[in-house]
Design a protein around this motif. Sequence first.
Motif, PDB file in Angstrom:
ATOM      1  N   ILE A  35      -6.790  11.218  -4.163  1.00 21.49           N
ATOM      2  CA  ILE A  35      -6.698   9.601  -3.955  1.00 21.49           C
ATOM      3  C   ILE A  35      -6.177   9.733  -2.321  1.00 21.49           C
ATOM      4  O   ILE A  35      -6.420   8.284  -1.584  1.00 21.49           O
ATOM      5  CB  ILE A  35      -5.858   9.119  -4.993  1.00 21.49           C
ATOM      6  N   VAL A  36      -4.753   9.681  -2.679  1.00 19.62           N
ATOM      7  CA  VAL A  36      -3.942   9.574  -1.363  1.00 19.62           C
ATOM      8  C   VAL A  36      -4.780  10.445  -0.332  1.00 19.62           C
ATOM      9  O   VAL A  36      -4.496   9.468   1.133  1.00 19.62           O
ATOM     10  CB  VAL A  36      -2.720  10.129  -1.058  1.00 19.62           C
ATOM     11  N   ALA A  37      -5.646  11.337   0.336  1.00 19.61           N
ATOM     12  CA  ALA A  37      -5.768  11.937   1.449  1.00 19.61           C
ATOM     13  C   ALA A  37      -7.633  10.863   1.509  1.00 19.61           C
ATOM     14  O   ALA A  37      -7.879  10.360   2.468  1.00 19.61           O
ATOM     15  CB  ALA A  37      -6.360  13.296   0.639  1.00 19.61           C
ATOM     16  N   LYS A  38      -8.445  11.020   0.344  1.00 18.27           N
ATOM     17  CA  LYS A  38      -9.579   9.355   0.393  1.00 18.27           C
ATOM     18  C   LYS A  38      -8.592   8.250   1.288  1.00 18.27           C
ATOM     19  O   LYS A  38      -9.721   8.046   1.921  1.00 18.27           O
ATOM     20  CB  LYS A  38     -10.184   9.621  -1.060  1.00 18.27           C
ATOM     21  N   VAL A  39      -8.123   7.955   0.774  1.00 16.26           N
ATOM     22  CA  VAL A  39      -7.709   6.436   1.282  1.00 16.26           C
ATOM     23  C   VAL A  39      -7.378   6.858   2.727  1.00 16.26           C
ATOM     24  O   VAL A  39      -7.800   5.310   3.603  1.00 16.26           O
ATOM     25  CB  VAL A  39      -6.350   5.757   0.576  1.00 16.26           C
TER      26      VAL A  39
ATOM     27  N   GLU B  88      -7.387  -0.442  21.224  1.00 17.27           N
ATOM     28  CA  GLU B  88      -6.188  -0.539  20.500  1.00 17.27           C
ATOM     29  C   GLU B  88      -6.698  -0.593  18.756  1.00 17.27           C
ATOM     30  O   GLU B  88      -6.202   0.130  18.127  1.00 17.27           O
ATOM     31  CB  GLU B  88      -7.416  -2.789  20.253  1.00 17.27           C
ATOM     32  N   LYS B  89      -7.163   0.425  19.129  1.00 18.64           N
ATOM     33  CA  LYS B  89      -8.062   1.473  17.892  1.00 18.64           C
ATOM     34  C   LYS B  89      -7.245   2.975  18.219  1.00 18.64           C
ATOM     35  O   LYS B  89      -6.601   3.244  16.992  1.00 18.64           O
ATOM     36  CB  LYS B  89      -9.757   2.428  17.874  1.00 18.64           C
ATOM     37  N   MET B  90      -6.767   2.695  19.308  1.00 17.34           N
ATOM     38  CA  MET B  90      -5.871   4.464  19.125  1.00 17.34           C
ATOM     39  C   MET B  90      -4.454   4.265  19.362  1.00 17.34           C
ATOM     40  O   MET B  90      -4.309   4.124  17.670  1.00 17.34           O
ATOM     41  CB  MET B  90      -5.895   4.341  21.050  1.00 17.34           C
ATOM     42  N   ALA B  91      -4.012   2.221  19.070  1.00 16.11           N
ATOM     43  CA  ALA B  91      -3.370   2.547  18.750  1.00 16.11           C
ATOM     44  C   ALA B  91      -3.089   2.149  17.242  1.00 16.11           C
ATOM     45  O   ALA B  91      -2.471   2.441  16.380  1.00 16.11           O
ATOM     46  CB  ALA B  91      -2.551   0.811  19.132  1.00 16.11           C
ATOM     47  N   SER B  92      -3.978   1.537  16.649  1.00 13.76           N
ATOM     48  CA  SER B  92      -4.085   1.594  15.263  1.00 13.76           C
ATOM     49  C   SER B  92      -4.044   3.213  14.234  1.00 13.76           C
ATOM     50  O   SER B  92      -3.419   3.217  13.352  1.00 13.76           O
ATOM     51  CB  SER B  92      -5.125   1.190  14.476  1.00 13.76           C
ATOM     52  N   LEU B  93      -4.262   3.762  14.938  1.00 12.87           N
ATOM     53  CA  LEU B  93      -4.863   5.163  14.378  1.00 12.87           C
ATOM     54  C   LEU B  93      -3.563   6.261  14.775  1.00 12.87           C
ATOM     55  O   LEU B  93      -2.892   6.260  13.814  1.00 12.87           O
ATOM     56  CB  LEU B  93      -5.917   5.979  15.190  1.00 12.87           C
ATOM     57  N   GLU B  94      -2.049   5.790  15.522  1.00 10.37           N
ATOM     58  CA  GLU B  94      -1.163   5.826  16.282  1.00 10.37           C
ATOM     59  C   GLU B  94      -0.366   5.596  15.060  1.00 10.37           C
ATOM     60  O   GLU B  94      -0.149   6.307  13.907  1.00 10.37           O
ATOM     61  CB  GLU B  94      -0.689   5.544  17.102  1.00 10.37           C
ATOM     62  N   HIS B  95      -0.725   4.095  14.191  1.00 13.60           N
ATOM     63  CA  HIS B  95       0.291   3.613  13.011  1.00 13.60           C
ATOM     64  C   HIS B  95      -0.233   4.098  12.020  1.00 13.60           C
ATOM     65  O   HIS B  95       0.485   4.375  11.656  1.00 13.60           O
ATOM     66  CB  HIS B  95       0.251   2.456  13.297  1.00 13.60           C
ATOM     67  N   LEU B  96      -1.421   4.585  11.893  1.00 17.49           N
ATOM     68  CA  LEU B  96      -2.010   5.276  10.266  1.00 17.49           C
ATOM     69  C   LEU B  96      -1.531   5.913  11.010  1.00 17.49           C
ATOM     70  O   LEU B  96      -0.916   6.736   9.115  1.00 17.49           O
ATOM     71  CB  LEU B  96      -3.292   5.274  10.638  1.00 17.49           C
ATOM     72  N   ASN B  97      -1.385   7.204  11.477  1.00 19.33           N
ATOM     73  CA  ASN B  97      -0.780   8.542  11.525  1.00 19.33           C
ATOM     74  C   ASN B  97       0.890   8.793  10.722  1.00 19.33           C
ATOM     75  O   ASN B  97       1.360   9.326  10.218  1.00 19.33           O
ATOM     76  CB  ASN B  97      -1.216   9.258  12.615  1.00 19.33           C
TER      77      ASN B  97
ATOM     78  N   LEU C 240       0.914  -0.843  -0.117  1.00 10.69           N
ATOM     79  CA  LEU C 240       0.389   0.247   0.330  1.00 10.69           C
ATOM     80  C   LEU C 240       1.245   1.924   0.104  1.00 10.69           C
ATOM     81  O   LEU C 240       0.658   2.180  -0.944  1.00 10.69           O
ATOM     82  CB  LEU C 240      -1.004  -0.230   1.136  1.00 10.69           C
ATOM     83  N   MET C 241       2.172   1.014   0.992  1.00  2.00           N
ATOM     84  CA  MET C 241       2.450   2.391   0.642  1.00  2.00           C
ATOM     85  C   MET C 241       3.595   2.733  -0.462  1.00  2.00           C
ATOM     86  O   MET C 241       3.747   4.405  -1.061  1.00  2.00           O
ATOM     87  CB  MET C 241       3.750   2.190   1.729  1.00  2.00           C
ATOM     88  N   ALA C 242       3.937   1.559  -1.330  1.00  2.00           N
ATOM     89  CA  ALA C 242       4.884   1.877  -2.527  1.00  2.00           C
ATOM     90  C   ALA C 242       3.713   2.284  -3.451  1.00  2.00           C
ATOM     91  O   ALA C 242       4.185   3.193  -4.057  1.00  2.00           O
ATOM     92  CB  ALA C 242       5.084   0.575  -2.560  1.00  2.00           C
ATOM     93  N   PHE C 243       2.464   1.650  -3.652  1.00  2.00           N
ATOM     94  CA  PHE C 243       1.000   2.683  -4.278  1.00  2.00           C
ATOM     95  C   PHE C 243       0.815   3.811  -4.385  1.00  2.00           C
ATOM     96  O   PHE C 243       0.815   4.969  -5.226  1.00  2.00           O
ATOM     97  CB  PHE C 243      -0.036   1.335  -4.047  1.00  2.00           C
TER      98      PHE C 243
ATOM     99  N   TYR D 171      -8.927   5.916   8.287  1.00  2.00           N
ATOM    100  CA  TYR D 171      -9.630   6.153   9.209  1.00  2.00           C
ATOM    101  C   TYR D 171     -10.752   6.119   9.726  1.00  2.00           C
ATOM    102  O   TYR D 171     -11.464   5.471  11.336  1.00  2.00           O
ATOM    103  CB  TYR D 171      -9.051   7.698   9.244  1.00  2.00           C
ATOM    104  N   SER D 172     -11.688   5.765   9.399  1.00  2.00           N
ATOM    105  CA  SER D 172     -13.159   5.702   9.458  1.00  2.00           C
ATOM    106  C   SER D 172     -13.186   4.397   9.912  1.00  2.00           C
ATOM    107  O   SER D 172     -14.346   4.164  10.309  1.00  2.00           O
ATOM    108  CB  SER D 172     -13.976   6.134   8.243  1.00  2.00           C
ATOM    109  N   SER D 173     -12.601   3.162   8.814  1.00  2.00           N
ATOM    110  CA  SER D 173     -12.530   2.031   8.752  1.00  2.00           C
ATOM    111  C   SER D 173     -12.168   1.253  10.859  1.00  2.00           C
ATOM    112  O   SER D 173     -12.741   0.461  10.851  1.00  2.00           O
ATOM    113  CB  SER D 173     -11.825   0.765   8.174  1.00  2.00           C
ATOM    114  N   ILE D 174     -11.093   2.572  10.736  1.00  2.00           N
ATOM    115  CA  ILE D 174     -10.787   1.788  11.876  1.00  2.00           C
ATOM    116  C   ILE D 174     -11.322   2.076  13.452  1.00  2.00           C
ATOM    117  O   ILE D 174     -11.953   1.297  13.960  1.00  2.00           O
ATOM    118  CB  ILE D 174      -9.111   2.647  12.352  1.00  2.00           C
ATOM    119  N   MET D 175     -11.890   3.382  12.667  1.00  2.00           N
ATOM    120  CA  MET D 175     -13.132   4.102  13.809  1.00  2.00           C
ATOM    121  C   MET D 175     -14.369   2.806  13.907  1.00  2.00           C
ATOM    122  O   MET D 175     -15.167   3.189  14.773  1.00  2.00           O
ATOM    123  CB  MET D 175     -12.513   5.516  14.078  1.00  2.00           C
ATOM    124  N   GLY D 176     -14.256   2.591  13.148  1.00  2.00           N
ATOM    125  CA  GLY D 176     -15.840   2.067  13.354  1.00  2.00           C
ATOM    126  C   GLY D 176     -16.261   0.409  13.125  1.00  2.00           C
ATOM    127  O   GLY D 176     -14.626   0.178  14.167  1.00  2.00           O
ATOM    128  N   SER D 177     -17.436  -0.243  13.205  1.00  2.00           N
ATOM    129  CA  SER D 177     -17.678  -2.190  13.394  1.00  2.00           C
ATOM    130  C   SER D 177     -16.833  -2.910  12.376  1.00  2.00           C
ATOM    131  O   SER D 177     -15.541  -3.918  13.480  1.00  2.00           O
ATOM    132  CB  SER D 177     -18.835  -1.969  13.435  1.00  2.00           C
TER     133      SER D 177
END
Length: 66
Positions: free
Chosen positions: A27-31, A50-59, A15-18, A36-42
């Motif tokens: 497109i990058v902003a939308k991805v 776990e959500k906060m750790a995932s968001l930190e990694h995403l950021n 994903l990062m290479a893409f 972000y929405s997926s992590i915060m959602g169901s």
Amino acid sequence: MSLNQAQVDAVEHLLMAFLKHSENAQIVAKVYEDAYSSIMGSDGPAGTAEKMASLEHLNNLRLQLK
């Protein structure tokens, strides 16, 4: 390293290479927004920690794109 972690690492690198080769910043902003929405959602991790750790990694990944 577990097989699961190896799979996650491979997908992350793909994903990062893409995204790094994408010439469309929208497109990058939308991805990022969709991730972000997926992590915060169901679909995301079950617990708040776990959500906060995932968001930190995403950021952190987002910072690598700049």
